[in-house]
Design an enzyme around this catalytic site. Structure first.
Site, PDB file in Angstrom:
ATOM      1  N   HIS A  35       3.270 -49.742 -27.825  1.00  0.00           N
ATOM      2  CA  HIS A  35       3.392 -50.261 -29.181  1.00  0.00           C
ATOM      3  C   HIS A  35       4.610 -51.153 -29.386  1.00  0.00           C
ATOM      4  O   HIS A  35       4.581 -52.069 -30.216  1.00  0.00           O
ATOM      5  CB  HIS A  35       3.441 -49.096 -30.175  1.00  0.00           C
ATOM      6  CG  HIS A  35       3.470 -49.527 -31.606  1.00  0.00           C
ATOM      7  ND1 HIS A  35       2.386 -50.078 -32.248  1.00  0.00           N
ATOM      8  CD2 HIS A  35       4.484 -49.524 -32.534  1.00  0.00           C
ATOM      9  CE1 HIS A  35       2.703 -50.378 -33.509  1.00  0.00           C
ATOM     10  NE2 HIS A  35       3.962 -50.050 -33.693  1.00  0.00           N
ATOM     11  N   HIS A  42       0.837 -58.645 -29.625  1.00  0.00           N
ATOM     12  CA  HIS A  42      -0.471 -59.276 -29.530  1.00  0.00           C
ATOM     13  C   HIS A  42      -0.368 -60.750 -29.926  1.00  0.00           C
ATOM     14  O   HIS A  42       0.587 -61.177 -30.568  1.00  0.00           O
ATOM     15  CB  HIS A  42      -1.495 -58.575 -30.435  1.00  0.00           C
ATOM     16  CG  HIS A  42      -1.299 -58.829 -31.895  1.00  0.00           C
ATOM     17  ND1 HIS A  42      -0.267 -58.274 -32.624  1.00  0.00           N
ATOM     18  CD2 HIS A  42      -1.996 -59.604 -32.779  1.00  0.00           C
ATOM     19  CE1 HIS A  42      -0.344 -58.665 -33.885  1.00  0.00           C
ATOM     20  NE2 HIS A  42      -1.378 -59.488 -34.008  1.00  0.00           N
ATOM     21  N   CYS A  70      -1.812 -47.601 -36.038  1.00  0.00           N
ATOM     22  CA  CYS A  70      -1.813 -48.932 -35.435  1.00  0.00           C
ATOM     23  C   CYS A  70      -3.193 -49.202 -34.852  1.00  0.00           C
ATOM     24  O   CYS A  70      -3.619 -48.509 -33.920  1.00  0.00           O
ATOM     25  CB  CYS A  70      -0.762 -49.053 -34.333  1.00  0.00           C
ATOM     26  SG  CYS A  70      -0.880 -50.616 -33.421  1.00  0.00           S
TER      27      CYS A  70
END
Length: 288
Positions: A132, A185, A71
């Site tokens: 995450h 995000h 990631c």
């Protein structure tokens, strides 16, 4: 609101990674990603709609659906690969998009039969959390307040540039909307022009502030959530299914003028609305 610290870290490509947090960030960086060529997007004039359309050829090679163990938005120090954030921890991070649709550049583009010009402006990635699997619906209110403060700082900075006319933070959520990275995000697009739809709204506001005209109905008839400082409501003329507006009850120019109480109220409303969407739809709601 707690004091907010901002760190400007100069990357190896001579551009800045911005780190916002309630704690001062002083960690020494680990190894960074290799420098990638700067994009050179361009715009083409669409005469049928009288608007500019931006093109960026480099977006075809952007990171898309990497293996689960990789990631590029996670903290990179303790991983066996480099990421966009070469630190062990952070709170909110903002950095230039490597495959931007808007990017100040001097490349001259010429296409026969078309009116074209360079796509000046800026595109940034906003990483909400080092975790995450976090989403806005799961974050504590103070983290969402920090996100809003970070947005406000970028509003002020980007709008001060002569080549930027309009700034839009947003988030695509879910693969249906083209998301290719699952780490929480969003993005900030800083346009070199005012989009036609926004310009039309500006022209209408210059004639009459229609929000003030319908505010009472929003607070009494169309609201889904409200407190003393903000109201979240379905506009009676919604263009999209499940459309909701979150509006401060005090008339201000933008979020950079929020009081601490308004930041807190807006964060709670924002979280409740997104959480409600996700619960109702059984998946992440598409757009923020």
């Amino acid at each position: 609101m707690k004091k907010i610290y901002k760190r400007k870290f100069l990357r190896n490509d001579k551009r800045h990674l911005l780190l916002y947090g309630y704690s001062e960030h002083t960690e020494v960086a680990s190894k960074e990603l290799e420098v990638t060529p700067a994009p050179s997007p361009h715009m083409r004039w669409n005469p049928s709609r009288e608007e500019w359309v931006t093109y960026s050829a480099t977006r075809k090679v952007r990171t898309a659906f990497p293996p689960k163990e990789y990631c590029p938005l996670c903290p990179g120090t303790e991983l066996n690969f480099q990421t966009e954030i070469p630190f062990k921890d952070f709170e909110v991070a903002i950095f230039p998009n490597r495959w931007a649709s808007f990017n100040k550049n001097s490349e001259k583009v010429s296409i026969e039969g078309l009116e074209v010009k360079s796509s000046d402006g800026e595109c940034e990635v906003v990483v909400y959390s080092p975790n995450h699997l976090d989403t806005v619906a799961q974050m504590p209110s103070d983290r969402i307040e920090l996100l809003f403060s970070s947005w406000s700082d970028r509003y002020r900075t980007l709008l001060a540039r002569e080549d930027i006319q309009y700034v839009m933070p947003f988030e695509n959520r879910g693969e249906e909307c083209g998301v290719t990275l699952h780490h929480p995000h969003g993005q900030i697009y800083a346009f070199p022009f005012i989009p036609p739809v926004i310009q039309k709204e500006i022209d209408i506001f210059d004639k009459e502030n229609f929000i003030l005209k319908i505010m009472k109905n929003l607070e009494t008839k169309y609201f889904v959530y409200q407190d003393d400082h903000v109201v979240a409501a379905v506009p009676p003329f919604a263009r999209y299914a499940y459309e909701i507006w979150i509006i401060p009850k005090r008339q201000i120019a933008g979020p950079w003028q929020f009081t601490d109480q308004e930041y807190n109220s807006f964060a709670k409303a924002f979280k409740n609305v997104v959480k409600g969407y996700d619960s109702f739809l059984g998946r992440r709601c598409p757009y923020i």
